[in-house]
Design an enzyme around this catalytic site. Structure first.
Site, mmCIF file in Angstrom:
data_model
loop_
_atom_site.group_PDB
_atom_site.id
_atom_site.type_symbol
_atom_site.label_atom_id
_atom_site.label_comp_id
_atom_site.label_asym_id
_atom_site.label_seq_id
_atom_site.Cartn_x
_atom_site.Cartn_y
_atom_site.Cartn_z
ATOM 1 N N ASP A 98 11.122 8.181 11.029
ATOM 2 C CA ASP A 98 8.755 8.549 10.438
ATOM 3 C C ASP A 98 9.241 9.241 9.500
ATOM 4 O O ASP A 98 9.735 10.070 8.946
ATOM 5 C CB ASP A 98 8.380 8.286 11.363
ATOM 6 C CG ASP A 98 6.900 7.534 10.699
ATOM 7 O OD1 ASP A 98 6.210 7.812 9.984
ATOM 8 O OD2 ASP A 98 6.560 6.550 11.505
ATOM 9 N N ASN A 118 2.126 5.344 1.749
ATOM 10 C CA ASN A 118 2.083 5.375 2.822
ATOM 11 C C ASN A 118 2.652 7.439 2.323
ATOM 12 O O ASN A 118 2.028 7.439 1.583
ATOM 13 C CB ASN A 118 3.498 4.516 3.415
ATOM 14 C CG ASN A 118 3.501 5.163 4.503
ATOM 15 O OD1 ASN A 118 2.549 4.591 5.472
ATOM 16 N ND2 ASN A 118 4.567 5.441 5.969
ATOM 17 N N ARG A 156 0.987 -1.170 -0.440
ATOM 18 C CA ARG A 156 -0.086 0.131 0.241
ATOM 19 C C ARG A 156 0.677 1.315 0.006
ATOM 20 O O ARG A 156 2.379 1.118 0.361
ATOM 21 C CB ARG A 156 -1.090 -0.184 1.422
ATOM 22 C CG ARG A 156 0.624 0.170 2.538
ATOM 23 C CD ARG A 156 -1.074 0.689 3.770
ATOM 24 N NE ARG A 156 -0.604 0.431 4.770
ATOM 25 C CZ ARG A 156 0.190 1.797 5.270
ATOM 26 N NH1 ARG A 156 0.720 2.488 4.884
ATOM 27 N NH2 ARG A 156 0.731 1.367 6.936
#
Length: 280
Positions: free
Chosen positions: A193, A101, A99
């Site tokens: 992140d 991100n 998927r």
């Protein structure tokens, strides 16, 4: 840090200040929700796009551009009966279960976003660029968890995170063509992140599992840490009329997290760029 009174997310990500509306966008990835906050009156609304969504950015022609499970998409932004259109399928050409991100746009309106496997399979993802004419180019492959992306104030550098490498990388960037070159190490951090870049060229990086956001100088050295009352800190962005409020998204860790946090700072962020779709 101040918690913002909005619904908690299972996996909050991708804060993005929409200057056009004076609102903050962010997503809850597995819930398929795009959230919007108007800090002027505290109002909040959510758009259910019907599939996992990694990031949402403003679209210059109106509505939103998104990186959803199936690829790049546009949405008219309406809460009720809003229409999601996948304009550039991506994951159909990737391993099953991948998927999209995190992502962001450059000043020319090119939309960069990457992919990852649901099981974090090493090297299963890629980084893509969606141009204003909706053509897609694969920029990188062999990515595990494609995450934070941002540009230096002069757009000559592109910063990029593949979380499981424990590093922030930097590329030379050509703002005329959207091409990248000379990937190299910028900083080593544990589980980086999402990220944002401020007006002075400092890079702010959220640390998954680290409970903080770290600011890196243009030479890659840390010079400031912002503690966040959550373990899984996912991303950060500057917002507000003066772009001096740091918004931070977090994820639920089984006990805490999932809140949206904010803190006024003495720093100024860069405006978020919209996707400049030539086919509105």
């Amino acid at each position: 840090m101040e918690v913002v009174p909005v619904p908690h997310a299972r996996l909050g990500e991708g804060p993005c200040w929409d200057e056009r509306t004076g609102t903050l966008l962010w997503v809850d990835i597995p819930a398929g929700l795009v959230h919007r906050l108007d800090p002027a009156d505290g109002s909040h609304e959510s758009i259910d796009v019907g599939q996992p969504v990694g990031v949402a950015v403003p679209r210059a022609s109106g509505g939103l551009a998104l990186a959803v499970r199936d690829g790049f998409a546009v949405h008219d932004g309406e809460l009720i009966d809003g229409e999601l259109t996948v304009v550039a399928p991506v994951t159909a050409a990737e391993p099953p279960g991948n998927r999209m991100n995190d992502g962001a746009c450059d000043r020319a309106g090119r939309f960069f976003a990457g992919t990852m496997a649901q099981e974090d399979t090493p090297g299963a993802g890629s980084l893509y660029r969606l141009d204003p004419d909706r053509r897609v180019e694969r920029i990188l492959d062999g990515v595990t968890i494609s995450n934070g992306i941002g540009w230096s104030p002069d757009e000559r550098l592109l910063y990029y995170v593949d979380t499981l490498t424990d590093r922030v990388d930097v590329f030379d960037y050509d703002p005329a063509t959207g091409q990248v070159a000379d990937r190299r190490l910028f900083a080593v951090l544990p589980s980086p992140d999402g990220l944002t870049v401020d007006a002075s060229g400092h890079v702010w990086v959220a640390l998954w599992g680290g409970g903080k956001v770290v600011r890196l100088r243009p030479d890659g050295q840390p010079d400031l840490t912002v503690e966040v009352p959550a373990t899984n800190v996912t991303s950060c962005a500057f917002g507000g009329p003066d772009l001096d409020i740091l918004y931070v998204t977090t994820a639920w860790d089984g006990r805490t997290g999932g809140e949206l946090w904010r803190r006024r700072t003495s720093f100024t962020g860069l405006p978020a760029n919209p996707y400049r779709d030539l086919n509105p």
